[in-house]
Write an enzyme that holds these catalytic residues in place. Sequence first.
Site, PDB file in Angstrom:
ATOM      1  N   PRO A  50      -1.103   1.576  -0.594  1.00  9.46           N
ATOM      2  CG  PRO A  50      -1.379   3.841  -1.035  1.00  9.46           C
ATOM      3  CD  PRO A  50      -0.420   2.845  -0.504  1.00  9.46           C
ATOM      4  CD  GLU A  96       3.311  11.105  -2.853  1.00  4.40           C
ATOM      5  OE1 GLU A  96       3.255  11.860  -1.873  1.00  4.40           O
ATOM      6  OE2 GLU A  96       2.315  10.522  -3.332  1.00  4.40           O
ATOM      7  NE  ARG A 129      -7.147 -12.344  17.277  1.00  2.21           N
ATOM      8  CZ  ARG A 129      -8.049 -13.230  16.820  1.00  2.21           C
ATOM      9  NH1 ARG A 129      -7.994 -13.635  15.565  1.00  2.21           N
ATOM     10  NH2 ARG A 129      -8.966 -13.723  17.623  1.00  2.21           N
ATOM     11  CG  ASP A 149     -11.374 -14.714  15.363  1.00  5.38           C
ATOM     12  OD1 ASP A 149     -11.820 -14.473  16.504  1.00  5.38           O
ATOM     13  OD2 ASP A 149     -10.180 -14.796  15.088  1.00  5.38           O
TER      14      ASP A 149
HETATM   15  C1  LIG Z   1       3.894   5.465   1.545  1.00  4.65           C
HETATM   16  O1  LIG Z   1       3.468   4.344   2.288  1.00  4.65           O
HETATM   17  C2  LIG Z   1       2.111   4.169   2.432  1.00  4.65           C
HETATM   18  C3  LIG Z   1       1.231   5.239   2.246  1.00  4.65           C
HETATM   19  C4  LIG Z   1      -0.140   5.020   2.412  1.00  4.65           C
HETATM   20  C5  LIG Z   1      -0.627   3.743   2.746  1.00  4.65           C
HETATM   21  N1  LIG Z   1      -1.955   3.346   2.922  1.00  4.65           N
HETATM   22  C6  LIG Z   1      -2.061   2.047   3.199  1.00  4.65           C
HETATM   23  C7  LIG Z   1      -3.352   1.322   3.412  1.00  4.65           C
HETATM   24  O2  LIG Z   1      -3.294   0.082   3.590  1.00  4.65           O
HETATM   25  O3  LIG Z   1      -4.392   1.986   3.405  1.00  4.65           O
HETATM   26  S1  LIG Z   1      -0.569   1.246   3.280  1.00  4.65           S
HETATM   27  C8  LIG Z   1       0.302   2.698   2.907  1.00  4.65           C
HETATM   28  C9  LIG Z   1       1.664   2.900   2.766  1.00  4.65           C
END
Ligand SMILES: COc1ccc2nc(C(=O)O)sc2c1
Length: 241
Positions: A87, A114, A156, A171
């Site tokens: 994230p 985490e 793709r 696209d």
């Molecule tokens: C712990 O690994 C994670 C946790 C949440 C997460 N959220 C992502 C996203 O791209 O929203 S990738 C990702 C990887």
Amino acid sequence: DPYRIDIVTIFPEYLAPLGQSLLGKAAERGLVTIGVHDLRQWTDDVHRTVDDAPYGGGPGMVMKPEPWGRALDAVRPPGTRLVVPTPAGRLFTQAMATAWAAEPGLVFACGRYEGIDQRVADWAAHAGPVSEVSIGDYVLAGGESAVLVMVEAVTRLLPGVVGNRESVEFDSHADGLLEGPAYTRPASWRGHEVPPVLLSGDHAAIARWRRAESLRRTATRRPDLLARAALTEADRALLDG
Ligand SMILES: COc1ccc2nc(C(=O)O)sc2c1
């Protein structure tokens, strides 16, 4: 040589869909080969431990570096890009998908808990490019869903995977704008008519109408994209019109 994708995860069964449909056919036709690997294969204790408490305290657990180091030593060809869904990553874009599709392949490291000890991504940079990326402004439970999304976006684009190259070229996001509305028969459906210009046979008018719809939709739904798009004078006239 086929495009090579390797994915390391503690939930290999989650990525089973990668063997189906478009990806499946592409794999059958030898355009892409996908390997899914269980991280626990590279643990060295009887409990197959992959996580531990975070240094500095705080909630949750962090994925230990050692299993990841051994997994990547075994799975990642030298020079291959390592993609780490997180994230906290840069936003995954069509431009990245296009660039990555032109490389020989990818390795994905799926985090859970985490996340993965930061030293794994830092150390991995010595053997090739590392991309820490997010697929959007929401937080998932782990990287596996993000990998499904990115694998689909990249495969793709591989030559021969999508029959109709035109559909790839046109696209949404290919020219930086959103695609406009699409219609097919019947011309009238539950009191809703297909825009007459599309039945006119006037191809210049149709192209103009489609561009105007694409610009209008982008301005309405994704003004951030419009700001970055390369607009012609004709585009600006259509937007102001
Ligand atoms: C712990 O690994 C994670 C946790 C949440 C997460 N959220 C992502 C996203 O791209 O929203 S990738 C990702 C990887």
